[in-house]
Scaffold this active site. Structure first.
Site, PDB file in Angstrom:
ATOM      1  CG  HIS A  53      -1.901  -1.130   1.215  1.00 41.17           C
ATOM      2  ND1 HIS A  53      -2.160  -1.921   2.303  1.00 41.17           N
ATOM      3  CD2 HIS A  53      -2.677  -1.600   0.198  1.00 41.17           C
ATOM      4  CE1 HIS A  53      -3.077  -2.837   1.969  1.00 41.17           C
ATOM      5  NE2 HIS A  53      -3.394  -2.666   0.702  1.00 41.17           N
ATOM      6  CD  GLU A  56      -0.473   0.406   4.456  1.00 43.02           C
ATOM      7  OE1 GLU A  56      -1.708   0.323   4.427  1.00 43.02           O
ATOM      8  OE2 GLU A  56       0.269  -0.593   4.516  1.00 43.02           O
ATOM      9  CG  HIS A 147       0.631  -3.865   5.213  1.00 42.01           C
ATOM     10  ND1 HIS A 147      -0.109  -3.491   4.129  1.00 42.01           N
ATOM     11  CD2 HIS A 147       1.234  -5.027   4.872  1.00 42.01           C
ATOM     12  CE1 HIS A 147       0.022  -4.400   3.167  1.00 42.01           C
ATOM     13  NE2 HIS A 147       0.840  -5.340   3.594  1.00 42.01           N
ATOM     14  CD  GLU A 210      -1.884  -3.868   9.022  1.00 38.56           C
ATOM     15  OE1 GLU A 210      -1.658  -2.630   9.029  1.00 38.56           O
ATOM     16  OE2 GLU A 210      -2.379  -4.466   8.044  1.00 38.56           O
TER      17      GLU A 210
HETATM   18 ZN   LIG Z   1      -1.444  -1.939   4.160  1.00 36.51          ZN
END
Ligand SMILES: [Zn+2]
Length: 330
Positions: A53, A56, A147, A210
């Site tokens: 992404h 990020e 992420h 994350e």
């Molecule tokens: Zn992500």
């Protein structure tokens, strides 16, 4: 080799696409895909990815610093390492994605998308990761896909284990604990994520990490991620991590994917709901024609609520807590 991130952002290959230092050989395999191989023999093949992404940025900065230190011989390399910046056009644009979310396209799902750059990129990344692992079949295979979350969270740093039909790798689970993750979520169904792909199709021990909330380049508080950064450096250089000093990790498993199957879909949570918000049994979570979902267990926790996803995609997932020993491991 100049700075990995700068070269990737420039959108052209480096003047030289391979080289060596006193410790390692490096090879630019594709835009944002760099392989580092130590001169000495090693027993692990590790894929580290970020920027699947594009907005990020914290994990991109962490991986870029790691690559810089390895190339400058400030850190020895003890594993075969493939470093990937996942979606360079989206990173340049500062967007999550340009046409569609790459992290729903893996495992061949890119074939269901119109032939746009992102579908092509997912296919290239599958090839590069597959070739990287296949080149050293004896080594322990690890993949961490880094992420940051769109929204705030009761757990600032957490991992997502892809669904597996075989036990999880104990070495990986120990490393996740030592990196001081606050929570670990176990998926209970296959998905189109990069980590699921490497787990199912390459038999790697894989986890999506994350790390806090998405912020633009330069605004990240990288100190929050010092344990993860130390963990990645130890992983790459064969070093040891100190024992965990924070509270015990909390474990969850997925009990329900909230799929958006109709244009008239309602997700009954406030826009500012943070990840791991808890709801009691009976709470109405979603409504759409012919279907609704109410919390079934005594308590369930919501992760990644997002009613604005495309039709057919998940608008959130519901979790229950579990004990560490409910994760099968070997
Ligand atoms: Zn992500």
């Amino acid at each position: 080799m100049p700075d990995f991130l700068s070269i990737t952002l420039a959108g052209a290959p480096p003047p030289l696409t391979s080289g060596a230092t006193s410790n390692l050989k490096w090879q630019w395999l594709d835009e944002g895909v760099l392989m580092l191989t130590p001169h000495r023999a090693c027993s692990q093949s590790v894929v580290l990815s970020a920027g699947i992404h594009g907005n990020e940025t914290a994990p991109i900065e962490i991986l870029n610093q790691l690559v810089s230190d390895l190339l400058a011989s400030q850190l020895p390399l003890a594993v075969r390492l493939l470093v990937i910046l996942g979606n360079p056009p989206a990173i340049r644009a500062g967007e999550r994605y340009l046409t569609a979310d790459i992290n729903r396209m893996f495992g061949g799902r890119h074939k269901n998308h119109l032939p746009a750059d992102e579908a092509r990129r997912a296919e290239i990344l599958e090839q590069k990761v597959g070739e990287f692992f296949a080149a050293d079949p004896q080594s322990l295979r690890l993949h961490y896909d880094l992420h940051t979350a769109i929204r705030g969270s009761h757990h600032n740093r957490f991992g997502l284990l892809p669904y597996r039909t075989s036990p999880y790798c104990a070495t990986m689970l120990r490393w996740l604990k030592e990196c001081e993750l606050d929570a670990l979520v176990m998926h209970t169904a296959a998905g189109g994520t990069f980590a699921h792909f490497s787990s199912e199709f390459c038999q790697a021990a894989s986890c999506t990490l994350e790390l806090g909330k998405a912020l633009p380049f330069g605004q990240n508080q990288l100190e929050q991620f010092s344990a993860i950064t130390a963990g990645l450096r130890a992983l790459a250089s064969g070093g040891q991590l100190p024992a965990r000093s924070t509270e015990a990790m909390i474990y969850y498993r997925v009990v329900k994917s909230l799929l958006k199957q109709h244009a008239d879909f309602k997700l009954w949570v406030a826009d500012d709901t943070v990840n791991f918000t808890r709801y009691p049994q009976g709470t109405l979570m979603t409504e759409q024609p012919n279907e609704h979902y109410r919390v079934e267990h005594e308590y369930e926790w919501i992760l990644f609520p997002n009613p604005r996803v495309a039709l057919g995609l998940r608008a959130g997932i519901m979790l229950v807590q579990m004990d560490e020993n409910e994760i099968p491991q070997v």
